[in-house]
Scaffold this active site. Structure first.
Site, PDB file in Angstrom:
ATOM      1  N   THR A 187      32.141  49.431  82.570  1.00 51.10           N
ATOM      2  CA  THR A 187      32.663  49.884  83.861  1.00 51.10           C
ATOM      3  C   THR A 187      32.710  48.698  84.814  1.00 51.10           C
ATOM      4  O   THR A 187      31.703  48.045  85.051  1.00 51.10           O
ATOM      5  CB  THR A 187      31.771  50.987  84.450  1.00 51.10           C
ATOM      6  OG1 THR A 187      31.805  52.100  83.566  1.00 51.10           O
ATOM      7  CG2 THR A 187      32.267  51.418  85.822  1.00 51.10           C
ATOM      8  N   GLY A 212      28.526  43.816  74.963  1.00 46.94           N
ATOM      9  CA  GLY A 212      28.888  44.257  76.296  1.00 46.94           C
ATOM     10  C   GLY A 212      28.926  43.116  77.286  1.00 46.94           C
ATOM     11  O   GLY A 212      29.927  42.436  77.438  1.00 46.94           O
ATOM     12  N   ARG A 213      27.811  42.875  77.952  1.00 47.48           N
ATOM     13  CA  ARG A 213      27.790  41.895  79.037  1.00 47.48           C
ATOM     14  C   ARG A 213      28.218  40.485  78.642  1.00 47.48           C
ATOM     15  O   ARG A 213      28.792  39.775  79.486  1.00 47.48           O
ATOM     16  CB  ARG A 213      26.405  41.896  79.688  1.00 47.48           C
ATOM     17  CG  ARG A 213      26.187  43.145  80.549  1.00 47.48           C
ATOM     18  CD  ARG A 213      24.910  43.083  81.342  1.00 47.48           C
ATOM     19  NE  ARG A 213      23.726  43.168  80.499  1.00 47.48           N
ATOM     20  CZ  ARG A 213      22.487  43.042  80.950  1.00 47.48           C
ATOM     21  NH1 ARG A 213      22.264  42.827  82.226  1.00 47.48           N
ATOM     22  NH2 ARG A 213      21.466  43.154  80.121  1.00 47.48           N
ATOM     23  N   TYR A 257      25.809  61.575  80.845  1.00 42.81           N
ATOM     24  CA  TYR A 257      27.069  62.139  81.288  1.00 42.81           C
ATOM     25  C   TYR A 257      27.303  63.490  80.602  1.00 42.81           C
ATOM     26  O   TYR A 257      26.412  64.025  79.931  1.00 42.81           O
ATOM     27  CB  TYR A 257      28.189  61.126  81.063  1.00 42.81           C
ATOM     28  CG  TYR A 257      27.944  59.852  81.848  1.00 42.81           C
ATOM     29  CD1 TYR A 257      27.777  59.908  83.242  1.00 42.81           C
ATOM     30  CD2 TYR A 257      27.830  58.620  81.231  1.00 42.81           C
ATOM     31  CE1 TYR A 257      27.510  58.757  83.973  1.00 42.81           C
ATOM     32  CE2 TYR A 257      27.573  57.462  81.954  1.00 42.81           C
ATOM     33  CZ  TYR A 257      27.412  57.539  83.328  1.00 42.81           C
ATOM     34  OH  TYR A 257      27.142  56.407  84.051  1.00 42.81           O
TER      35      TYR A 257
END
Length: 402
Positions: free
Chosen positions: A37, A341-342, A195
């Site tokens: 995100t 990811g990062r 979620y």
């Protein structure tokens, strides 16, 4: 020049440079970018030209598969004020520019379909614009952080109970149809991190007494129905699902026994659909949460707990893996692949850096991770900071080779 790697490390890292077959797709390598995100859909929820450049950079950098940032399947007042959607023709056209850019650079791209469930606030501008209340499996508010872009930094709203879960299953179906029109190669269902689907699975957030609550089979029903309907759209071999059995994020987490029993059932049933893959997030401090003085979440080893359940779907991992750690877990047969990811945030050319033994840039400015601080846009040009401005450093080091 980058530091010299020993022969064993070089050989091990070469594992990541070999092709990987996922369903009908053959990835050029095993470098896969997880959903991240980034909150750059300013001023609306529609992807922008800046986002086209962001994804193009990473495709050009050599990635095999990109999973998009979470794409909201309906308008929602999330903790990020500028997250993208996939519910309208305008979204389809905007995402199509992105998939075309990614494909032109030789990479593949999945759309991550996302509904945040109870992790919303009724006063968030997008929630107000939706004209809908906040819904979740049960009327139980999540205890976590704050909506920092709202006055007073309020916590999540207490949701209303979803009366007919099939209405939300239909939202996922339509989102998959829209993603296919937008040119995505497949879809990944976000069933993690507190979620909507995760809150159906976990009995601490699901107190329903109908066929969607109570027993493990009932709590798994919603997520499995979502996987079934999106598989009808794309074909199951182009569908993935993301799970976080260990995570305490957004006020989640059951006992170890309940967690193992629930995810053993869900994974076993999902695997029968012959999905492209399931990706499990391992236990990492980032996804732990201290709420009311206690740690939420359920730390355990996802490999030993669930890998043996996979008969028809690929078993992928996620959760702060370094390239050498990922290569080792793949080469040893403990997983078919690992999502990064990062590292892809500050290294658009991550595959090239690893292949050329160029040190990674891990200087991520956390204040720009989700756009300008607190979601307050004072300068549109600031949106590129910490987002697309890593390319100059990459260009400067492209000539560095051992």
């Amino acid at each position: 020049m980058g530091p010299s790697l020993s022969t064993p490390e070089t050989s091990l890292l070469s594992t990541l440079s070999t092709p990987l077959k996922i369903g009908p797709l053959t990835l050029r390598n095993k470098f896969m970018m997880s959903s991240l995100t980034r909150d750059r859909c300013y001023p609306t929820n529609v992807p922008t030209e800046l986002m086209v450049e962001y994804y193009r950079q990473r495709a050009k950098g050599g990635v095999g598969l990109i999973v998009s940032e979470g794409m909201l399947i309906e308008r929602q007042g999330t903790e990020w004020p500028h997250a993208p959607g996939i519910w309208s023709d305008e979204h389809i056209h905007a995402w199509k520019k992105i998939t075309e850019a990614v494909h032109q650079e030789g990479a593949h791209m999945y759309a991550q379909l996302w509904h945040v469930g109870r992790v919303r606030h009724s006063d968030a501008p997008e929630q107000i614009a939706s004209g809908e209340p906040v819904y979740a499996p049960s009327p139980i508010a999540a205890k976590f952080g704050k909506f920092r872009f709202l006055p007073g930094e309020p916590p999540c709203s207490t949701p209303l109970e979803i009366q007919d879960p099939m209405n939300f299953v239909d939202l996922y179906r339509q989102a998959a149809i829209n993603a296919k029109k937008a040119g995505f190669d497949g879809v990944e269902i976000n069933a993690s991190n507190g979620y909507l689907i995760h809150t159906f699975l976990d009995h601490t957030s699901n107190h329903r007494t109908d066929e969607y609550g109570g027993s493990i089979r009932n709590r798994s029903r919603f997520g499995l129905e979502v996987l079934e309907v999106v598989s009808e759209v794309f074909g199951a071999n182009r569908v993935g699902v993301k799970l976080s059995p260990c995570s305490g994020r957004n006020d989640m987490g059951m006992s170890l026994k309940d967690t193992l029993d629930t995810y053993t059932y869900f994974i076993t049933e999902a695997d029968k659909l012959e999905l492209a893959y399931m990706v499990l997030i391992r236990h990492i401090p980032l996804l732990s949460a201290i709420i009311d003085g206690k740690e939420r979440g359920t730390p355990h080893d996802v490999i030993s707990s669930y890998k043996h359940l996979f008969k028809n779907s690929l078993f992928f991992l996620n959760g702060d893996y370094s390239p050498i750690e990922a290569a080792d877990v793949i080469a040893s047969g403990r997983a078919h692949g690992v999502f990064f990811g990062r590292p892809f945030i500050s290294n658009p050319d991550l595959p090239k850096r690893v292949e050329k033994h160029i040190p990674l840039n891990m200087n991520v400015d956390m204040l720009t991770l989700y756009g300008p601080k607190d979601g307050i846009i004072v300068d549109v040009e600031a949106l590129s900071k910490g987002y697309t401005d890593y390319s100059e450093a990459v260009v400067a080091e492209e000539g560095d080779d051992d």
